[in-house]
Design a protein around this motif. Structure first.
Motif, PDB file in Angstrom:
ATOM      1  N   LEU A  69      43.030  46.672  42.956  1.00 27.34           N
ATOM      2  CA  LEU A  69      43.091  45.637  41.735  1.00 27.34           C
ATOM      3  C   LEU A  69      42.360  46.111  41.682  1.00 27.34           C
ATOM      4  CD1 LEU A  69      44.829  42.608  44.224  1.00 27.34           C
ATOM      5  CD2 LEU A  69      45.955  44.231  42.221  1.00 27.34           C
ATOM      6  N   ALA A  70      40.690  45.789  41.570  1.00 35.48           N
ATOM      7  CA  ALA A  70      39.509  45.441  40.450  1.00 35.48           C
ATOM      8  C   ALA A  70      39.541  46.214  39.503  1.00 35.48           C
ATOM      9  CB  ALA A  70      38.630  45.021  41.493  1.00 35.48           C
ATOM     10  N   LYS A  71      40.063  47.896  40.319  1.00 32.21           N
ATOM     11  CA  LYS A  71      39.587  48.544  40.233  1.00 32.21           C
ATOM     12  C   LYS A  71      41.227  49.361  38.577  1.00 32.21           C
ATOM     13  CE  LYS A  71      38.035  51.949  43.373  1.00 32.21           C
ATOM     14  NZ  LYS A  71      38.229  52.689  44.641  1.00 32.21           N
ATOM     15  N   GLY A 106      36.199  39.204  38.946  1.00 33.75           N
ATOM     16  CA  GLY A 106      37.667  38.733  37.735  1.00 33.75           C
ATOM     17  C   GLY A 106      38.875  38.554  39.158  1.00 33.75           C
ATOM     18  N   THR A 107      39.534  39.700  39.770  1.00 30.69           N
ATOM     19  CA  THR A 107      40.825  39.760  40.292  1.00 30.69           C
ATOM     20  C   THR A 107      40.989  38.638  40.960  1.00 30.69           C
ATOM     21  OG1 THR A 107      40.366  41.908  40.281  1.00 30.69           O
ATOM     22  CG2 THR A 107      41.189  40.932  42.681  1.00 30.69           C
ATOM     23  N   PRO A 161      31.835  44.122  30.487  1.00 30.01           N
ATOM     24  CA  PRO A 161      30.895  43.575  31.311  1.00 30.01           C
ATOM     25  C   PRO A 161      30.855  41.953  31.953  1.00 30.01           C
ATOM     26  CG  PRO A 161      29.874  43.691  29.660  1.00 30.01           C
ATOM     27  CD  PRO A 161      31.474  44.210  29.079  1.00 30.01           C
ATOM     28  N   ILE A 201      46.711  41.267  37.480  1.00 28.31           N
ATOM     29  CA  ILE A 201      46.841  41.535  38.546  1.00 28.31           C
ATOM     30  C   ILE A 201      48.423  41.189  38.971  1.00 28.31           C
ATOM     31  CG2 ILE A 201      46.222  40.489  40.508  1.00 28.31           C
ATOM     32  CD1 ILE A 201      43.376  41.797  38.996  1.00 28.31           C
ATOM     33  N   ALA A 257      31.873  43.252  39.185  1.00 30.51           N
ATOM     34  CA  ALA A 257      32.711  42.141  38.243  1.00 30.51           C
ATOM     35  C   ALA A 257      33.561  42.348  38.449  1.00 30.51           C
ATOM     36  CB  ALA A 257      31.920  42.261  36.681  1.00 30.51           C
ATOM     37  N   ALA A 258      34.754  43.177  38.263  1.00 29.28           N
ATOM     38  CA  ALA A 258      36.595  43.460  38.402  1.00 29.28           C
ATOM     39  C   ALA A 258      36.711  43.232  39.992  1.00 29.28           C
ATOM     40  CB  ALA A 258      36.233  44.649  37.956  1.00 29.28           C
ATOM     41  N   LEU A 259      35.847  42.826  40.493  1.00 35.87           N
ATOM     42  CA  LEU A 259      36.783  42.936  41.506  1.00 35.87           C
ATOM     43  C   LEU A 259      36.470  40.599  41.704  1.00 35.87           C
ATOM     44  CD1 LEU A 259      37.178  43.515  44.667  1.00 35.87           C
ATOM     45  CD2 LEU A 259      34.817  43.603  45.549  1.00 35.87           C
ATOM     46  N   GLY A 268      39.219  47.785  30.553  1.00 40.64           N
ATOM     47  CA  GLY A 268      37.846  49.218  29.400  1.00 40.64           C
ATOM     48  C   GLY A 268      36.509  48.907  30.509  1.00 40.64           C
ATOM     49  N   HIS A 269      35.283  48.748  29.595  1.00 36.57           N
ATOM     50  CA  HIS A 269      34.137  48.427  30.190  1.00 36.57           C
ATOM     51  C   HIS A 269      33.446  47.737  29.811  1.00 36.57           C
ATOM     52  CE1 HIS A 269      33.997  52.413  32.513  1.00 36.57           C
ATOM     53  NE2 HIS A 269      34.437  53.048  31.090  1.00 36.57           N
ATOM     54  N   LEU A 306      34.225  40.809  32.551  1.00 35.40           N
ATOM     55  CA  LEU A 306      35.972  40.788  33.332  1.00 35.40           C
ATOM     56  C   LEU A 306      36.248  39.861  33.432  1.00 35.40           C
ATOM     57  CD1 LEU A 306      36.368  44.379  34.586  1.00 35.40           C
ATOM     58  CD2 LEU A 306      37.167  43.613  33.632  1.00 35.40           C
ATOM     59  N   ALA A 360      41.364  35.206  39.740  1.00 32.51           N
ATOM     60  CA  ALA A 360      43.074  35.421  38.964  1.00 32.51           C
ATOM     61  C   ALA A 360      43.763  35.550  39.826  1.00 32.51           C
ATOM     62  CB  ALA A 360      42.863  36.623  38.388  1.00 32.51           C
ATOM     63  N   LEU A 361      43.377  36.252  41.367  1.00 36.61           N
ATOM     64  CA  LEU A 361      44.742  35.713  42.241  1.00 36.61           C
ATOM     65  C   LEU A 361      44.685  34.030  42.607  1.00 36.61           C
ATOM     66  CD1 LEU A 361      43.383  38.452  44.412  1.00 36.61           C
ATOM     67  CD2 LEU A 361      46.118  38.301  43.850  1.00 36.61           C
ATOM     68  N   ASN A 381      43.768  38.158  32.628  1.00 39.27           N
ATOM     69  CA  ASN A 381      43.008  38.877  34.204  1.00 39.27           C
ATOM     70  C   ASN A 381      44.955  38.738  34.736  1.00 39.27           C
ATOM     71  OD1 ASN A 381      40.608  39.740  32.882  1.00 39.27           O
ATOM     72  ND2 ASN A 381      39.954  38.310  34.357  1.00 39.27           N
ATOM     73  N   ARG A 382      45.259  37.605  35.131  1.00 35.59           N
ATOM     74  CA  ARG A 382      46.230  37.562  35.383  1.00 35.59           C
ATOM     75  C   ARG A 382      47.155  37.718  35.532  1.00 35.59           C
ATOM     76  NH1 ARG A 382      44.616  32.000  35.371  1.00 35.59           N
ATOM     77  NH2 ARG A 382      46.539  31.371  34.736  1.00 35.59           N
ATOM     78  N   LEU A 418      41.926  46.373  37.521  1.00 33.00           N
ATOM     79  CA  LEU A 418      41.596  45.180  36.113  1.00 33.00           C
ATOM     80  C   LEU A 418      40.397  45.525  35.325  1.00 33.00           C
ATOM     81  CD1 LEU A 418      41.753  42.319  35.137  1.00 33.00           C
ATOM     82  CD2 LEU A 418      39.801  42.020  36.500  1.00 33.00           C
ATOM     83  N   ARG A 419      39.319  47.361  35.837  1.00 37.90           N
ATOM     84  CA  ARG A 419      38.354  47.433  35.241  1.00 37.90           C
ATOM     85  C   ARG A 419      39.110  48.668  34.255  1.00 37.90           C
ATOM     86  NH1 ARG A 419      34.917  51.138  38.651  1.00 37.90           N
ATOM     87  NH2 ARG A 419      36.355  52.023  38.858  1.00 37.90           N
ATOM     88  N   PHE A 459      47.211  31.926  40.861  1.00 37.72           N
ATOM     89  CA  PHE A 459      48.317  31.829  40.423  1.00 37.72           C
ATOM     90  C   PHE A 459      48.599  30.515  40.714  1.00 37.72           C
ATOM     91  CE2 PHE A 459      48.418  36.766  40.930  1.00 37.72           C
ATOM     92  CZ  PHE A 459      48.791  37.179  39.980  1.00 37.72           C
ATOM     93  N   LEU A 507      29.884  47.030  37.286  1.00 35.21           N
ATOM     94  CA  LEU A 507      31.431  47.208  36.309  1.00 35.21           C
ATOM     95  C   LEU A 507      32.627  46.475  37.892  1.00 35.21           C
ATOM     96  CD1 LEU A 507      32.555  46.972  33.545  1.00 35.21           C
ATOM     97  CD2 LEU A 507      33.104  48.740  33.872  1.00 35.21           C
ATOM     98  N   LEU A 508      32.365  47.264  38.776  1.00 30.78           N
ATOM     99  CA  LEU A 508      33.497  47.118  39.534  1.00 30.78           C
ATOM    100  C   LEU A 508      33.048  46.077  40.244  1.00 30.78           C
ATOM    101  CD1 LEU A 508      35.331  48.050  41.323  1.00 30.78           C
ATOM    102  CD2 LEU A 508      33.818  49.339  42.973  1.00 30.78           C
TER     103      LEU A 508
END
Lengths: 167, 171
Positions: free
Chosen positions: A153-155, B47-48, A165, A103, B43-45, A162-163, A167, B51-52, A99-100, A157-158, B55, B40-41
């Motif tokens: 950034l989230a998009k 994760g973002t 769940p 990003i 979850a990605a947020l 992929g999909h 993440l 991740a940030l 993930n890092r 990563l998504r 660092f 999903l978005l």
């Protein structure tokens, strides 16, 4: 004294913003040259860190606009940044590192002001008030920029993951 | 009230920061339960953000530290090298130079440059002719002086004290 107290902070900001270790070192040197030249203009009523970060931020954005810094690719992620902060759990650690990396590369796709706001908030853990002072913008505008940056950034990563769940 | 996915996107970041009011938070919770895309978005947020935050803060290299520590010394050396320029003793020199440069700029960029040039030319020629006249006068004066010197020498030689002829002097 200034070097011991602030060089690390300025260098990390430059590195996170530009993504190149060598560029960040040169940038830090330029910013300190400016700092020594501008010390006489420092208003003691202001917070010194905020003043220095404003100077650093202005310099970075100027260089970015002048040289199209965004075209330069970022350093390979694992070269300087992957080694520290790993999770003790190997599986989680690998996932977090992946993930890092996404990003880290994705930061280059953000416009400079949004990128700077996200870095100051989410990497450097500054308060909204501090960042608003450094960037000379109202807090509402700042929150909106951070929100847009995180979503972008989230998009990314998504898309990359992929999909998944988890993440 | 049902929120659209676009509206949820706008609210996810403040939701993550705990900045929403109770009602908005409830609506976002409700939407996330029902909408897999927004889930999903979100979850990605998360994760973002993780991740940030992950660092690490890097140490600066010794090379950079040395370069940064050398900056004040360099600046000081340069300052010391130029210190002589701000000595009070040089102030009259700078003042004179400033006046001179001002006059020169008036001459060079003023509207009367041609007239000033002509005037200077005239003055130079006048001065030159004066010098020539003086030179001629000086020449004739030298001739007369030589003639006078000659006759004076002859007169002295003819003095009786030097064994000269008294009558010759009287003549």
């Amino acid at each position: 004294m200034l070097v011991n107290a602030y060089a690390k902070r300025v260098f990390n900001l430059a590195y996170q913003f530009g993504g190149s270790y060598q560029e960040a070192e040169d940038m830090t040197q330029d910013i300190f040259l400016k700092l020594y030249g501008a010390l006489s203009k420092y208003d003691v009523r202001r917070d010194f860190t905020a003043w220095l970060l404003t100077l650093a931020r202005n310099h970075m954005i100027d260089v970015y606009r002048r040289t199209k810094w965004e075209k330069a690719s970022r350093d390979e992620f694992d070269e300087h940044t992957l080694s520290a902060g790993e999770s003790a759990d190997p599986e989680t650690g690998v996932d977090a590192a992946a993930n890092r990396k996404i990003i880290w590369d994705g930061l280059n796709l953000l416009p400079p002001d949004i990128r700077m706001a996200v870095i100051l908030r989410d990497i450097q853990d500054k308060s909204y008030e501090e960042i608003a002072e450094v960037m000379s913008i109202p807090i509402g505008t700042l929150k909106s920029r951070i929100s847009r940056g995180r979503l972008q950034l989230a998009k990314i990563l998504r898309e990359k993951k992929g999909h998944d769940p988890d993440l | 009230m049902i929120l659209t996915c676009d509206r949820i996107e706008e609210l996810l970041s403040p939701y993550l920061e705990g900045e929403l009011g109770d009602e908005e938070r409830r609506l976002v919770d409700l939407h996330l339960e029902e909408c897999p895309d927004c889930r999903l978005l979100f979850a990605a947020l998360n994760g973002t953000r993780a991740a940030l935050r992950g660092f690490p803060e890097l140490e600066i290299s010794e090379g950079l530290r040395a370069r940064l520590q050398a900056i004040p010394r360099k600046k000081k050396r340069l300052g010391a090298a130029l210190d002589f320029l701000i000595r009070p003793a040089l102030q009259p020199v700078f003042a004179t130079a400033a006046v001179f440069m001002t006059l020169v700029s008036f001459y060079l960029f003023g509207p009367y440059k041609a007239a000033i040039d002509r005037s200077i030319n005239r003055k130079i020629h006048h001065g030159y002719s004066q010098v020539e006249k003086l030179y001629v006068k000086a020449g004739s004066f030298r001739d007369r002086l030589e003639a006078s010197t000659g006759s004076l020498v002859v007169s002295i030689k003819n003095l009786p004290i030097f064994g000269g002829d008294k009558d010759q002097i009287q003549q």
